[in-house]
Write an enzyme that holds these catalytic residues in place. Sequence first.
Site, short mmCIF file in Angstrom:
data_model
loop_
_atom_site.label_atom_id
_atom_site.label_comp_id
_atom_site.label_asym_id
_atom_site.label_seq_id
_atom_site.Cartn_x
_atom_site.Cartn_y
_atom_site.Cartn_z
CG ASP A 1 45.87 46.88 115.07
OD1 ASP A 1 46.14 46.25 116.12
OD2 ASP A 1 46.65 47.71 114.56
C1 BGC Z 1 49.14 47.37 117.04
C2 BGC Z 1 49.37 45.97 116.50
C3 BGC Z 1 49.52 45.02 117.66
C4 BGC Z 1 48.28 45.10 118.52
C5 BGC Z 1 48.31 44.17 119.73
C6 BGC Z 1 48.03 47.42 118.04
O1 BGC Z 1 47.97 48.65 118.68
O2 BGC Z 1 48.86 48.24 115.97
O3 BGC Z 1 50.50 45.94 115.68
O4 BGC Z 1 49.75 43.72 117.20
O5 BGC Z 1 48.16 46.43 119.02
O6 BGC Z 1 49.21 44.61 120.68
#
Ligand code: BGC
Length: 740
Positions: free
Chosen positions: A270
């Site tokens: 993530d």
């Molecule tokens: C989120 C993800 C997301 C990623 C990219 C993170 O903060 O938890 O779900 O895909 O950011 O934006």
Amino acid sequence: MRIYRPLIAIAALAAGWSLAQPQKDTPVPLYKNPKLPVEARVTDLLHRMTLEEKAAMLAGSGWMESQPIERLGIPAIKMADGPIGVRAWFGSSAVTNAASTPKITSTAFPSGIAMAATWDPDIVAQAAKALGQEVKALGRDMILGPTVNIARQPLWGRNFEGYGEDPYLASRLVVAFVKGVQGEGVIPSVKHFAANNQEFERHRIDEKIDERTLHEIYFPAFEAAVKEGGVWSVMSVYNKLNGIYCAENPYLLHEVLKKQWGFKGFVISDWGSTYSTAATVNAGMDLEMPGGEPMKRWLARPQTQADGNGAGWLTPDKVLPAVQSGQISAATVDDNVSRILRVMFTAGLFDKPHTGGGAVDTPEQKTVARTAAAESIVLLKNEGDVLPVAKSVHSLAVIGPNAAVARTGGGGSSLVRPNYSVTPLDGIRERAGNAIQVTYSQGVSIPGEDASKDSASARAQLRKDAAAVAAKADAAIVIVGNAPSVESEGFDRKSLNLPEGQDELVTAIAQANRNTIVVINAGSPVAMPWIGQVPAVLTMWYGGQEGGHAIASVLFGDFTPSGKLPVTFPARIEDTPAYGHYPGQNLHTEYAEGIYVGYRHYDQGGIVPLFPFGHGLSYTKFDYGDLKITPDKTGPGRRVQVSMTLKNGGQRAGAEVVQLYVHQAKSSADRPPQELKGFRRVMLLPGQAQGVTFTLDPRAMSFYSAARHAWVAEPGMFDVMIGASSRDIRLKGSFELTVR
Ligand code: BGC
């Protein structure tokens, strides 16, 4: 490098190539030949890469791009956030929301929880296909979704993104989503592995979860995505699990995902969830995101640090020394890179690059968004058949903070910008035409949206104005609920209650007009202290850009409601499964409720919810009959067929979601009173009947044994319950699983 020779030979043989042909004479490198099997191409390309190039591929090159290797023509994987539409990819929310940043618009499909409320894998597959088309049309390769984390507790800020509280329902839907997106040659990323069930301290929280609970509740949707959907990518998560960050958790990534489930794609971190180099790579993390300059700029911000993000650990300057010192083996790096390349070849990124330029928001895509939104609406209460709106209604008062605003989704990385969106008020006006007079009054505003309306006196005035409008109409429709400022990624809701002033508004309107219909637009359960004061309540989740049309079609009876709750609506927060264990203390939270999540908890404790899991009324009525279970005695490893007849005994065409639950009363393990193991959405004309069949496989009879680290089906009697909700069982039967 010689170790690759035999593999190349096998690949060459498989492709019908002569082994005598030396590789240096090959006019086009093997990996560039689209006719060769993917594994042969991966092996060939890997063989040509330097260690430096391989190491470079373990981290992104930008906010949403993986590292390209120009020398070999390896493109970057171009990503975009989802999963309910394609979101701009230029940086964190602060960047994408800035006025100077180019706007990217795409179809806003209904939220994940809305898709779950359809209980319709077909519409999920169609929406996923449309989404995949839009990803390509916008020149991207990968969509970051779907979110399949279980709704453990109703305050989680991202409940609206996921598929609800039941692992079986979530599993069926994620498989449909993955196939829909991958069918378009677009890479989905099932997220967040595993157990992202609260936003509170999401970067630091350490969750204690036992093995059985993981396998029965928090893993199944990921497992199904891997084993049945053949998903190409899985996104890891910020939180720790049993003391170890999930991004460097060998049990999760290596043991369960790759070894037990046979995952062949790549694991992506993530955004900002990594905290080490060797431990992360060795645990099974293949690609760290974000990367490059955007990552450095973002990481340098005090807020990024304060939130607890970690990044920049899988860059070549850190990975190469770790390989040279033996902390990471060359074979591990090869495995990481092979996984990324395998997906790129499979998705066709070398052969058919997504250059963009296709259509977004086509009539077909809009139709899918609208159908899904209509199917997702759940009719919770309809006393005296006040709905659909009667012919005798000539005037309608439309009231509420969510009436004249299209709340297409919750807040955070999933919120997309549609080209247009239909508000409930617009949808109702359009449908009412000249035949019905529609008046509007806001009644209350969402706190913070207009400071001048947030004082107690301003609220009292708005409420009084709205009640006066309602009093003059034949019926009132009050559209309440949340908004991205209240329900979002990044923070949890503070309580089950609707935002300030909304409960008072509903009560005031109910007093002014006895035909008051409440519509809730929110992504998770809300408290309804006024439930006894109004005859009808619906929930429309966040229905995407077509939500306004969808709710109008249900209110006026053009579409018979068929949605069912994918989450239990509790009567009070004290009744909820994680109450007392959420959000934890000193950055620790124990999932002490174990497998008793969602209806499993309410059933076990004999707790009466406000509305049970699976609940949803219709304008027509369905008769359940002819239950047959064959065979009624079966041996280990065998399947059982369950069939029944469903009849539309009412006056309108409509769909019913038939639900099948299973229970084993005598077992060496603690078994929940009932567990969903089958469902079907069946569309029937008035008077029409149809046979519905279910197959129960060994997994449907099993529990996960932590002692044996395996799923176990114990011999004994199994109850089969079929109904219209978890608390509206219409047919009961049983079968026996024998020793042999
Ligand atoms: C989120 C993800 C997301 C990623 C990219 C993170 O903060 O938890 O779900 O895909 O950011 O934006």
